[in-house]
Design an enzyme around this catalytic site. Structure first.
Site, PDB file in Angstrom:
ATOM      1  N   TYR A 122       0.865  -1.187   0.000  1.00 25.60           N
ATOM      2  CA  TYR A 122       0.000   0.000   0.000  1.00 25.60           C
ATOM      3  C   TYR A 122       0.892   1.223   0.000  1.00 25.60           C
ATOM      4  CZ  TYR A 122      -3.395   3.473   1.745  1.00 25.60           C
ATOM      5  OH  TYR A 122      -4.185   4.594   1.904  1.00 25.60           O
ATOM      6  N   ASP A 135       9.424   2.909  -1.016  1.00 27.96           N
ATOM      7  CA  ASP A 135       8.449   3.556  -0.136  1.00 27.96           C
ATOM      8  C   ASP A 135       8.752   3.143   1.312  1.00 27.96           C
ATOM      9  OD1 ASP A 135       4.778   3.585   0.080  1.00 27.96           O
ATOM     10  OD2 ASP A 135       6.352   4.347   1.399  1.00 27.96           O
ATOM     11  N   LYS A 155       5.265   9.330   8.410  1.00 25.88           N
ATOM     12  CA  LYS A 155       5.084   8.824   9.767  1.00 25.88           C
ATOM     13  C   LYS A 155       6.150   9.364  10.743  1.00 25.88           C
ATOM     14  CE  LYS A 155       2.702   4.758   7.930  1.00 25.88           C
ATOM     15  NZ  LYS A 155       1.317   4.771   8.462  1.00 25.88           N
TER      16      LYS A 155
HETATM   17  P1  KE4 Z   1      -0.585   8.398   4.418  1.00 26.83           P
HETATM   18  O1  KE4 Z   1      -1.166   9.074   3.204  1.00 26.83           O
HETATM   19  O2  KE4 Z   1      -1.621   7.563   5.171  1.00 26.83           O
HETATM   20  O3  KE4 Z   1       0.175   9.373   5.323  1.00 26.83           O
HETATM   21  O4  KE4 Z   1       0.538   7.366   3.928  1.00 26.83           O
HETATM   22  C1  KE4 Z   1       0.193   6.398   2.987  1.00 26.83           C
HETATM   23  C2  KE4 Z   1       1.195   5.259   3.080  1.00 26.83           C
HETATM   24  C3  KE4 Z   1       2.188   5.178   2.128  1.00 26.83           C
HETATM   25  N1  KE4 Z   1       3.116   4.188   2.159  1.00 26.83           N
HETATM   26  C4  KE4 Z   1       3.081   3.242   3.137  1.00 26.83           C
HETATM   27  C5  KE4 Z   1       4.111   2.156   3.140  1.00 26.83           C
HETATM   28  C6  KE4 Z   1       2.096   3.286   4.148  1.00 26.83           C
HETATM   29  O5  KE4 Z   1       2.078   2.337   5.119  1.00 26.83           O
HETATM   30  C7  KE4 Z   1       1.126   4.310   4.126  1.00 26.83           C
HETATM   31  C8  KE4 Z   1       0.005   4.406   5.148  1.00 26.83           C
HETATM   32  N2  KE4 Z   1      -0.054   3.346   6.081  1.00 26.83           N
HETATM   33  C9  KE4 Z   1      -1.355   3.089   6.668  1.00 26.83           C
HETATM   34  C10 KE4 Z   1      -1.179   1.902   7.613  1.00 26.83           C
HETATM   35  N3  KE4 Z   1      -1.416   0.680   6.961  1.00 26.83           N
HETATM   36  C11 KE4 Z   1      -1.908   4.296   7.356  1.00 26.83           C
HETATM   37  C12 KE4 Z   1      -3.075   4.025   8.261  1.00 26.83           C
HETATM   38  C13 KE4 Z   1      -4.372   4.539   7.667  1.00 26.83           C
HETATM   39  O6  KE4 Z   1      -4.581   4.365   6.450  1.00 26.83           O
HETATM   40  O7  KE4 Z   1      -5.173   5.111   8.466  1.00 26.83           O
END
Ligand code: KE4
Length: 432
Positions: free
Chosen positions: A145, A240, A268
């Protein structure tokens, strides 16, 4: 555990004004059932809900809180920054400080652009790879993701070339067709896609150590083979590390596996709990980015002074106190104990760990890809999750998420967690 009466009332009200009552779907507890506690505050390793319950927190906002909730170095930095104004729309010294710190911690990055979310970072990285190579296609891995930008909400379609199909309504067929998806840890499948489409592939984007199907580790040599394949076809490698950055190791998974990407995405931890993400890489590539180059990307709150202050405070403390190495050791102790507890209860689990991250998969066999992850015993996970929550242990509400520890988690926290897991695993065993 006190009943979640106030949380349930607030959740009902929230659903009238916010889709599903949450601002990010995973928080709704849909995949585990039941209602989510509404949080009143966090402190150290703990979360406190509005119904008076205390939890040891292994979500930590899905990764950002390496130092735990409300660490003084972060909160004091944010309070001081706020007193000087919250946003200027003009360059500040703090942006230079954080950029230099990130480039020092992740040496593959000569330059970095701050954005506000991981989604924005990966979306921009893809646009940059397409601008730099002049090619259209992107390769991603099933189960990874990268946020919710259209090009990445795509899963493998049928057919030999695994043309993408939309993973969500609203993503157009045209968008999906330039995203190719292949299984993780399957080098022949990737080689086949490159043999067919290599000259059209702008980049691979990948989590080097995926955390969004639960934590899945690359097979020996896999990442090196991917790097060689991209170089053979003139494609870029986008790593990523939004989740794995400063979590798998201080230099991210690229430092653990000795991989030098062309572009890295971070998020994060880099913001210490405030909205900061970033993309960066080789100077030659980053010079394509506006205003120096023609690839446009912008953001009102990018480099926000409060967020910069939080990120600088968190990463500086991390670096000066060798936090990542400490957490790697503590995580090994915790996960060994969790694995032993499951074995004693006769519950088959896999407990992969990396740095300060781990997942408890309810599976008899090693989880190497998305198909393995989706074959896990989700009923067992639900029983485990709710038993742990009732005992004051707050876990990510999905088998396909990664757990995190922080510097604030004490030996006492870990001991309580393991005792609760013994009860939870016994409940799983009794349910069979
Ligand atoms: P954000 O747009 O949520 O800040 O980041 C997206 C993203 C991009 N790349 C990786 C490897 C990620 O894990 C994420 C977001 N992770 C999720 C957890 N599985 C965020 C939690 C959520 O969607 O509320």
């Amino acid at each position: 555990m006190k009943s979640l009466t106030e949380s349930a009332e607030l959740f009902a009200e929230a659903k009238q004004f916010i889709p599903g009552g949450v601002n990010s779907p995973v928080r709704s507890f849909r995949s585990v059932g039941g209602n989510p506690p509404f949080i009143a505050k966090g402190a150290g390793s703990k979360l406190y809900d509005i119904d008076g319950n205390e939890y040891i927190d292994y979500v930590l906002s899905y990764g950002p809180l390496l130092l735990g909730h409300a660490h003084p170095v972060v909160t004091e930095a944010v309070q001081a920054a706020a007193a000087r104004g919250t946003s200027f729309g003009a360059p500040t010294g703090a942006e230079v400080t954080l950029a230099k710190l990130v480039c020092e911690l992740v040496p593959s990055m000569d330059m970095v652009r701050m954005v506000n979310s991981g989604t924005e970072a990966t979306m921009s990285a893809i646009r940059l790879a397409r601008a730099y190579t002049g090619r259209d296609c992107i390769v991603k891995f099933i189960g990874c993701y990268h946020g919710h930008s259209d090009a990445l909400l795509v899963h493998a379609g049928s057919g030999a070339t695994t043309f993408g199909v939309p993973d969500s309504p609203g993503v157009t067929k045209g968008t999906a067709e330039t995203t190719l998806s292949v299984p993780f840890n399957d080098l022949p499948a990737l080689e086949k896609v490159f043999a067919e489409k290599g000259k059209d592939i702008a980049a691979i984007i990948m989590e080097p150590t995926p955390g969004n199907m639960g934590l899945v580790l690359p097979k020996d040599g896999y990442l090196q083979a991917i790097r060689e394949l991209t170089q053979k076809y003139g494609s870029l490698l986008i790593i990523d590390e939004v989740m794995s950055g400063f979590r798998s190791a201080q230099g991210g998974s690229q430092s653990l596996y000795n991989i030098e990407p062309d572009i890295t995405c971070l998020g994060k931890v880099i913001g210490g709990g405030l909205p900061v993400a970033a993309y960066g890489g080789k100077r030659e590539i980053m010079n394509k980015v506006s205003p120096v180059g023609p690839m446009y990307q912008a953001g009102t709150l990018s480099g926000n002074p409060l967020a910069m202050a939080a990120g600088i405070a968190a990463l500086t403390y991390m670096k000066e106190n060798n936090v990542c190495a400490t957490l790697t050791k503590r995580n090994a102790e915790l996960t060994d104990a969790l694995k032993e507890a499951a074995n004693t209860a006769g519950v088959p689990v896999q407990v992969p760990r990396l740095g300060s991250m781990f997942t408890v998969f309810f599976s008899e066999k090693e989880v190497n890809n998305y198909d393995d992850a989706t074959a896990c015993d989700l009923d067992a996970f639900r029983i485990y999750f709710h038993s742990m929550l009732e005992q004051g242990i707050y876990l990510p509400p999905s088998q396909f998420e990664t757990n995190f520890i922080s510097l604030a988690h004490s030996e006492e926290d870990f001991a309580k967690t393991v005792e609760a897991a013994k009860v939870a695993f016994r409940k799983v065993a009794e349910s069979k």
